[in-house]
Design a protein around this motif. Structure first.
Motif, mmCIF file in Angstrom:
data_model
loop_
_atom_site.group_PDB
_atom_site.id
_atom_site.type_symbol
_atom_site.label_atom_id
_atom_site.label_comp_id
_atom_site.label_asym_id
_atom_site.label_seq_id
_atom_site.Cartn_x
_atom_site.Cartn_y
_atom_site.Cartn_z
ATOM 1 N N ILE A 69 0.815 -1.220 0.000
ATOM 2 C CA ILE A 69 0.000 0.000 0.000
ATOM 3 C C ILE A 69 0.848 1.271 0.000
ATOM 4 O O ILE A 69 0.408 2.322 -0.465
ATOM 5 N N GLY A 70 2.054 1.170 0.538
ATOM 6 C CA GLY A 70 2.905 2.354 0.622
ATOM 7 C C GLY A 70 2.847 3.047 1.962
ATOM 8 O O GLY A 70 3.548 4.029 2.188
ATOM 9 N N GLU A 71 2.011 2.545 2.871
ATOM 10 C CA GLU A 71 1.967 3.055 4.234
ATOM 11 C C GLU A 71 1.470 1.944 5.156
ATOM 12 O O GLU A 71 0.874 0.956 4.717
ATOM 13 N N ALA A 72 1.710 2.142 6.445
ATOM 14 C CA ALA A 72 1.313 1.142 7.429
ATOM 15 C C ALA A 72 -0.198 1.120 7.598
ATOM 16 O O ALA A 72 -0.887 2.085 7.264
ATOM 17 N N PRO A 73 -0.748 0.027 8.125
ATOM 18 C CA PRO A 73 -2.172 0.004 8.453
ATOM 19 C C PRO A 73 -2.445 0.834 9.692
ATOM 20 O O PRO A 73 -1.510 1.299 10.357
ATOM 21 N N ASP A 74 -3.722 1.045 10.016
ATOM 22 C CA ASP A 74 -4.008 1.666 11.293
ATOM 23 C C ASP A 74 -3.765 0.641 12.404
ATOM 24 O O ASP A 74 -3.611 -0.551 12.149
ATOM 25 N N SER A 75 -3.706 1.113 13.615
ATOM 26 C CA SER A 75 -3.353 0.252 14.744
ATOM 27 C C SER A 75 -4.573 -0.103 15.580
ATOM 28 O O SER A 75 -4.512 -0.159 16.807
ATOM 29 N N TRP A 76 -5.662 -0.370 14.890
ATOM 30 C CA TRP A 76 -6.877 -0.820 15.557
ATOM 31 C C TRP A 76 -7.660 -1.734 14.622
ATOM 32 O O TRP A 76 -7.446 -2.924 14.579
ATOM 33 N N ALA A 77 -8.585 -1.162 13.835
ATOM 34 C CA ALA A 77 -9.525 -1.970 13.057
ATOM 35 C C ALA A 77 -8.889 -2.608 11.828
ATOM 36 O O ALA A 77 -9.458 -3.543 11.262
#
Length: 411
Positions: A316-324
């Motif tokens: 994706i080019g960036e990290a996922p969120d840190s919850w959902a």
């Protein structure tokens, strides 16, 4: 239906060759099956696009790639392993568009499984459509206290992010410990978005704070799409509350942070809603993101989470969120494993397996209770560049909260 371009995606080196070889040995009734057809309507445009674009769509793309790169989904009863084919629509952040898209996916596209859209309201609004057409609904981004009721009403629906009371009660329990340790005073100020998420959280938090002996000095809702929070923050600033909680959506979360810094509104506990765990939050808040609390959290030391973050970032080019995000990806792992255990595209059997089985996911082994996920990260905090789950969650890898947070750095 107006849509963001229907598109079909097939990923995975050699996927077509694998399917072609397997199909030659299939019985006649399965000769025309070349893929497992997955459909979804997601917010590409409109108010929900930011949340969907961070939490939901990237995980759908990553899951399809991961599954197809591994050869596809095994359908043992058909004697074949098939790649995933995707049909996607833009619901334009409209529940009505979501419902229309689900009907089209079910009746015209005739997909095998339908993935949910992003957000509490849209998932509740589309629940009857999933039920009507007999598709499992894995609602991974819906926070609602109605989950026990709707899970009973819609037997193939699964609610994986808990209810407002889970998050509100967890926050209150954490703050009781901080108050009793003398780190914060007894005063709390709350604002909440006037939408399903904010209403649920506010309804749960207000009595929970009062029952815990806190003085609620401010408790107001604000309309969806509010962008100017200065009047609310200015009212709260003079009330002496050490704790500020906003049950907010992503655009609000970002605006509240920026406007609090400008106003030098600097409570000892600064807690926000959806968006706090997004990877973009530190960029928006700058150095002021440090020790901000919010909904969600992860165990950043988990090898499975670390590997997931790496794959997500590379694709994706960036990290996922840190919850959902992790919950969403885990829901797809659950679906994948349930299909393979059934060995066929039998939605009733797959839904039954999801309801009763135990699954290996990036969040560890998960088993639903009454069609709900009850093992949740509830309160997180930015610490050393990571949005970590806090100690009260009683999950492995939880961290201790840092209170008070440091003063803002001037904008």
């Amino acid at each position: 239906m107006t849509m963001y371009g229907r598109r079909t995606i097939l990923r995975g080196i050699g996927a077509s060759a694998i399917a072609a070889t397997a199909l030659r040995s299939l019985p006649a009734f399965a000769q025309d099956r070349k893929a497992v057809r997955i459909g979804y309507a997601i917010s590409k445009t409109g108010a929900n696009a930011a949340g969907a674009g961070i939490t939901t769509t990237p995980n759908y793309l990553l899951w399809v790639k991961d599954v197809n790169d591994a050869g596809g989904i095994k359908l043992s009863k058909l004697g074949v392993q098939l790649p995933i084919e995707v049909t996607e629509y833009d619901d334009r952040s409209s529940a009505e568009e979501t419902v229309r898209a689900i009907e089209r996916l079910a009746t015209q596209d005739k997909v095998d499984f339908i993935l949910p859209t992003w957000g509490t309201g849209p998932n509740l609004a589309s629940g009857p459509s999933f039920d009507k057409f007999g598709y499992p609904q894995l609602a991974a981004t819906a926070v609602t206290d109605m989950a026990p009721q709707v899970a009973q009403r819609w037997k193939k629906s699964f609610w994986l992010l808990g209810g407002g009371h889970d998050y509100a009660n967890a926050l209150v329990q954490l703050l009781v410990k901080q108050r009793d340790a003398g780190k914060i005073n007894n005063k709390v100020a709350i604002i909440s978005v006037a939408d399903g998420f904010g209403i649920d959280l506010s309804k749960a938090a207000t009595p929970a704070f009062k029952d815990a002996g806190f003085e609620l000095v401010y408790d107001k809702s604000y309309p969806l799409d509010t962008s100017d929070f200065a009047p609310l923050l200015n009212e709260i600033a003079g009330l002496g509350a050490d704790t500020f909680a906003a049950f907010s959506y992503p655009p609000d979360t970002f605006a509240i942070t920026q406007q609090a810094v400008v106003a030098n509104f600097n409570p000892k506990v600064f807690y926000l809603g959806v968006g706090t765990a997004f990877p973009v939050y530190p960029k928006i808040a700058g150095p002021n993101h440090n020790n901000v609390m919010g909904i969600g959290g992860i165990d950043p030391d988990s090898p499975d989470i670390e590997a997931y973050f790496k794959r997500h970032t590379e694709l994706i080019g960036e990290a996922p969120d840190s919850w959902a995000s992790a919950v969403t990806y885990s829901s797809l792992q659950i679906l994948h494993q349930a299909i393979e255990r059934v060995g066929d595209i039998d939605r009733d059997a797959v839904a039954s397996e999801i309801s009763t089985g135990e699954f290996d996911t990036i969040l560890g082994k998960l088993k639903l209770k009454d069609n709900q996920l009850r093992s949740l990260w509830t309160v997180g905090q930015w610490q050393d560049g990571k949005f970590v789950g806090l100690s009260h969650t009683e999950r492995e890898g939880a961290r201790e909260p840092i209170v008070p947070k440091p003063n803002w750095t001037a904008a």
